[in-house]
Design an enzyme around this catalytic site. Structure first.
Site, PDB file in Angstrom:
ATOM      1  N   GLY A 146      -2.201   3.198   3.690  1.00 12.43           N
ATOM      2  CA  GLY A 146      -2.964   4.435   3.549  1.00 12.43           C
ATOM      3  C   GLY A 146      -3.042   5.230   4.848  1.00 12.43           C
ATOM      4  CG  LEU A 158       4.347   3.099  10.986  1.00  9.89           C
ATOM      5  CD1 LEU A 158       4.086   1.737  11.623  1.00  9.89           C
ATOM      6  CD2 LEU A 158       5.635   3.701  11.533  1.00  9.89           C
ATOM      7  NE  ARG A 217       7.565  12.706  11.860  1.00  7.77           N
ATOM      8  CZ  ARG A 217       7.572  13.779  11.084  1.00  7.77           C
ATOM      9  NH1 ARG A 217       7.092  13.716   9.853  1.00  7.77           N
ATOM     10  NH2 ARG A 217       8.061  14.924  11.522  1.00  7.77           N
ATOM     11  CG  ASP A 271      -4.228   0.108   4.675  1.00  7.99           C
ATOM     12  OD1 ASP A 271      -3.936   1.283   5.034  1.00  7.99           O
ATOM     13  OD2 ASP A 271      -5.319  -0.172   4.150  1.00  7.99           O
ATOM     14  NE  ARG A 293       8.242   8.729   5.896  1.00  7.31           N
ATOM     15  CZ  ARG A 293       7.155   9.160   6.508  1.00  7.31           C
ATOM     16  NH1 ARG A 293       6.941  10.440   6.633  1.00  7.31           N
ATOM     17  NH2 ARG A 293       6.299   8.332   7.035  1.00  7.31           N
ATOM     18  CG  ASN A 311      -3.125   4.427  14.159  1.00  7.18           C
ATOM     19  OD1 ASN A 311      -2.485   4.939  15.064  1.00  7.18           O
ATOM     20  ND2 ASN A 311      -3.799   5.143  13.284  1.00  7.18           N
ATOM     21  CB  THR A 312      -5.760   4.147  19.030  1.00  8.83           C
ATOM     22  OG1 THR A 312      -6.945   4.775  19.512  1.00  8.83           O
ATOM     23  CG2 THR A 312      -4.553   4.874  19.589  1.00  8.83           C
ATOM     24  CG  HIS A 313      -8.308   8.085  13.718  1.00  2.08           C
ATOM     25  ND1 HIS A 313      -7.356   9.017  13.349  1.00  2.08           N
ATOM     26  CD2 HIS A 313      -9.501   8.571  13.295  1.00  2.08           C
ATOM     27  CE1 HIS A 313      -7.954  10.018  12.723  1.00  2.08           C
ATOM     28  NE2 HIS A 313      -9.257   9.774  12.681  1.00  2.08           N
ATOM     29  CG  ASP A 346      -6.036   7.455  10.152  1.00  2.00           C
ATOM     30  OD1 ASP A 346      -5.219   6.772  10.790  1.00  2.00           O
ATOM     31  OD2 ASP A 346      -6.126   8.688  10.283  1.00  2.00           O
TER      32      ASP A 346
END
Ligand code: GRF
Length: 200
Positions: free
Chosen positions: A154, A104, A102, A152, A76, A118-120, A156
């Site tokens: 974590g 980062l 995935r 960060d 990884r 990031n979009t969630h 989300d």
């Protein structure tokens, strides 16, 4: 006098977009560049962890696309480093995770910390993770939506940049709800990138 339109690299705000899926968010970004809604923004490359259908948009727009599967690397950590090395080649002002499925690792955060969004498809901090739409529906929420965060380490957990909400329709399927969320998600993502490109 110089005309900025003919000086491709002048004052451009460079993005690298990461995807894993159908790429509708990527397409929305590329269309917004074409219409001028994202004037001055350039998508320098698209990165995916799989041979995602959305890579077709990179090809259509003539943008370099890199498929970097985790399974191709001994660890990884090696994969994390490969992502960071590939991304760094484009010197992005912003890394946009647009349906990248995935997490980062440290190398990306170390290289681009504060510049990865990031979009969630849920109203964070509710329903983080890979099944935000399904989890929100199962819980029985009446309102859900989409969130753009600055990532960060974590899952989300990063700081919230913007959110848009919508009402869940009675008896709505996960698929239908996700499609409606993706409409507001795309608009929001384009807005967030536009604001970032203006340093707002
Ligand atoms: C989006 O809803 C994103 O939030 C989620 O996966 C979806 C990706 O859609 N993680 P697309 O590949 O951009 O069409």
């Amino acid at each position: 006098m110089l005309d900025a339109r003919y000086c491709g690299t002048m004052n451009e705000f460079t993005c690298v977009v990461f995807i894993s899926g159908t790429g509708s968010n990527l397409r929305a970004i590329l269309e917004a560049i074409d219409t001028g809604a994202l004037a001055g923004v350039r998508v320098a490359a698209v990165v995916s962890d799989v041979d995602a259908p959305g890579l077709a948009f990179a090809r259509e727009w003539g943008i370099p696309a890199h498929v970097i599967p985790l399974a191709d690397f001994p660890s990884r950590a090696d994969w994390d480093r490969a992502l960071a090395t590939c991304t760094a080649r484009y010197q992005p002002d912003l890394v946009v995770l647009a349906g990248f499925m995935r997490l980062l690792g440290h190398p990306m955060l170390e290289a681009f910390g504060g510049r990865i969004i990031n979009t969630h498809p849920a109203l964070l901090p509710a329903f983080p993770g890979a099944h935000g739409v399904r989890d929100a529906l199962s819980y029985g929420v009446k309102v859900t939506g989409a969130t753009v965060i600055e990532i960060d380490e974590g899952v989300d957990t990063g700081s919230i940049i913007d959110q848009r909400a919508l009402t869940v329709l009675p008896g709505e399927s996960e698929e239908d709800l996700h499609e409606r969320i993706k409409v507001i998600e795309r608009e929001m993502l384009v807005d967030v990138i536009a604001r970032r490109s203006r340093n707002e």
